[in-house]
Design an enzyme around this catalytic site. Structure first.
Site, short mmCIF file in Angstrom:
data_model
loop_
_atom_site.label_atom_id
_atom_site.label_comp_id
_atom_site.label_asym_id
_atom_site.label_seq_id
_atom_site.Cartn_x
_atom_site.Cartn_y
_atom_site.Cartn_z
N CYS A 80 0.81 -1.22 0.00
CA CYS A 80 0.00 0.00 0.00
C CYS A 80 0.84 1.27 0.00
O CYS A 80 0.54 2.22 -0.72
CB CYS A 80 -0.96 0.01 1.18
N HIS A 128 -1.74 0.56 7.20
CA HIS A 128 -2.21 0.78 5.85
C HIS A 128 -2.15 2.26 5.49
O HIS A 128 -2.18 3.12 6.36
CB HIS A 128 -3.64 0.26 5.69
N ASP A 144 -7.62 3.56 -3.38
CA ASP A 144 -6.74 2.59 -2.73
C ASP A 144 -6.39 1.50 -3.71
O ASP A 144 -7.22 0.65 -4.05
CB ASP A 144 -7.43 2.00 -1.49
#
Length: 154
Positions: A80, A128, A144
């Site tokens: 991420c 994250h 995302d």
């Protein structure tokens, strides 16, 4: 580092296609990103660039030149922080206002629940990162592209 031409190649977007800073383009970029650039965490397990028997690549590269090299030149994926970080740079280049939201909690489904209970719940650590993106018409989206179980649209 200019990203547009090499990012378009990686995402299979024609160089002549207009990419306006709107919701449709954002949706198109996120969908292409999820299709052509994989989530992977191999670098965290020692699978980095080992050319010339040396490894000076960080476990998670966060600066633009290293992200560019890993994801766009070497055709790797990332986690991420890497994928959303690189996408954030690209969106800024295209004219989107972007805020990187780091760190945050992730809700893990029952198949990814905690080892003992196997129940769905939030992870116990903030592990994250994702993006808050605003379009030119004032709409805000969460984007995302760096979650192992991603949403398909911003």
């Amino acid at each position: 580092v200019l990203l547009d031409s090499v990012y378009r190649l990686r995402l299979h977007i024609d160089q002549a296609d207009p990419l306006e800073a709107d919701g449709n383009t954002l949706r198109r970029l996120v969908e292409a990103h999820l299709r052509y650039i994989p989530f992977e965490n191999l670098s965290m397990h020692g699978c980095r660039d080992l050319s010339n028997n040396a490894c000076d690549e960080p476990v998670i590269p966060l600066n633009l030149p290293l992200l560019y090299n890993k994801v766009l030149e070497r055709n790797r994926g990332g986690c991420c922080f890497e994928l959303n970080g690189l996408l954030g740079h690209y969106l800024l280049e295209l004219g989107y206002p972007v805020v990187k939201l780091v760190p945050c909690w992730v809700y893990a489904g029952p198949e990814r629940g905690h080892a003992r209970s196997k129940k769905a719940k939030f992870r116990t650590r903030q592990t994250h990162a994702f993006l808050l993106v605003r379009t030119h018409d004032g709409q805000s989206y969460i984007a995302d592209v760096g979650l192992g179980e991603p949403p398909l649209h911003p």
